[in-house]
Scaffold this active site. Structure first.
Site, short mmCIF file in Angstrom:
data_model
loop_
_atom_site.label_atom_id
_atom_site.label_comp_id
_atom_site.label_asym_id
_atom_site.label_seq_id
_atom_site.Cartn_x
_atom_site.Cartn_y
_atom_site.Cartn_z
CG HIS A 177 -0.72 6.35 -2.21
ND1 HIS A 177 -1.18 5.67 -3.05
CD2 HIS A 177 0.50 6.61 -2.08
CE1 HIS A 177 0.05 5.13 -3.35
NE2 HIS A 177 1.19 5.58 -2.91
CB CYS A 271 -5.17 4.88 -8.01
SG CYS A 271 -5.96 5.63 -6.14
#
Ligand code: ARG
Length: 301
Positions: A177, A271
């Site tokens: 990511h 996150c």
């Protein structure tokens, strides 16, 4: 009442507001990135304590925290960065690449609607994992594709928002990511791990962001780039001393947090959070002066 919803969304944008999801059902139940090992698993009680430490730290740094109810069977729902990309009063809802995470979207959608956000879905067939893969740095939408999000998703969002786009391919599965290897600090400045990108991607980011601060490899693997920026404060995963000095040198106050149990699922501080009022580095936030000093006002409680 729709009026009330709109007001909620408005008030949540006036001060730093963060969405988190308690880790009641968190665990390593499947393997969708190279950090995850079902046999190793994660210690839920330790995870709970680590999450609470992060929650307190985010509040201490002056942000309001909103919570979404965790759901049994959705262990990765704690990673609220993947709920969507917030832009003004709109959220571009994620569509998860892996079937095991796909059902999270409906829960996040319901939550965003109740909070008064305008929810927009991507065209059919496109995958998109929200602030995990798309982050504003100044006016530019910096976005990454390959492991999770599709490149076309980013082009579509950039078109819808009228944002210049700096889109890069991720090349290392440990940095699957964008928020594992790139962290906007303020308009024009970001932490990054250059080796998560190919040469072309590095050039794209170098052109889009004036001041790119590289983190060392060992600290990148301790999620140094997965830091949470709140005004002049930066919450950095533990074990990243060089990143701490780097941040101090450029005028930020770094705070460490141990999130080792979440790193076993391939995620850390960033996150576990989603800025509902937009990141401090996002140029679309009103009253934001490009390249301004990091604001210390948001530190006030
Ligand atoms: N286990 C989760 C996944 O692989 C971790 C997500 C981390 N989130 C992030 N924004 N990087 O999807």
């Amino acid at each position: 009442m729709p009026g009330e919803d709109a007001q909620t969304a408005t008030s949540s944008r006036t001060s730093p507001t963060v969405l988190m999801c308690p880790p009641n059902y968190y665990g390593v139940a499947y393997e969708i990135n190279p950090w995850m090992s079902r046999t190793r698993g994660a210690d839920r009680r330790r995870a709970q304590r680590q999450w609470e430490t992060l929650y307190e730290l985010v509040r201490d740094r002056g942000a309001q925290v909103k919570l979404i109810e965790p759901q049994p069977g959705l262990p990765d729902m704690v990673f609220t960065a993947n709920a969507g990309l917030v832009w003004q009063q709109t959220v571009f809802l994620s569509r998860f690449r892996h079937a095991v995470r796909a059902p999270e979207a409906a829960h996040f959608e319901r939550w965003f609607r109740a909070e008064g956000f305008q929810v927009r879905r991507l065209p059919p067939g496109l995958y998109f994992e929200g602030a995990g893969d798309a982050l504003y740095c100044g006016e530019t939408l910096c976005a990454a594709y390959r492991f999770r999000s599709d490149v076309r998703s980013h082009h579509w969002i950039a078109e819808q928002t009228g944002s210049p786009l700096a889109v890069t391919e991720l090349i290392n599965p440990y940095f699957y990511h964008l928020d594992t290897c790139f962290c906007p600090l303020r308009p024009g400045a970001a932490l990054w791990y250059p080796y998560a990108f190919d040469e072309y991607g590095r050039r794209v980011l170098e052109r889009a962001v004036n001041e790119l601060l590289p983190v060392p490899t060992d600290e990148a693997h301790r999620f140094a780039c997965n830091s949470v920026v709140i005004g002049s404060s930066v919450i950095v995963p533990a074990g990243c001393p060089k990143t701490l000095s780097l941040l101090k040198r450029v005028g930020f106050d770094p705070f460490e947090v141990d999130l080792s149990e979440f790193q076993k699922a391939g995620g850390s501080a960033k996150c576990l959070t989603l800025r509902l009022d937009g990141e401090d580095a996002a140029g679309w936030k009103s009253g934001k002066q490009p390249d301004s000093e990091p604001s210390s006002r948001s530190d006030a409680r």
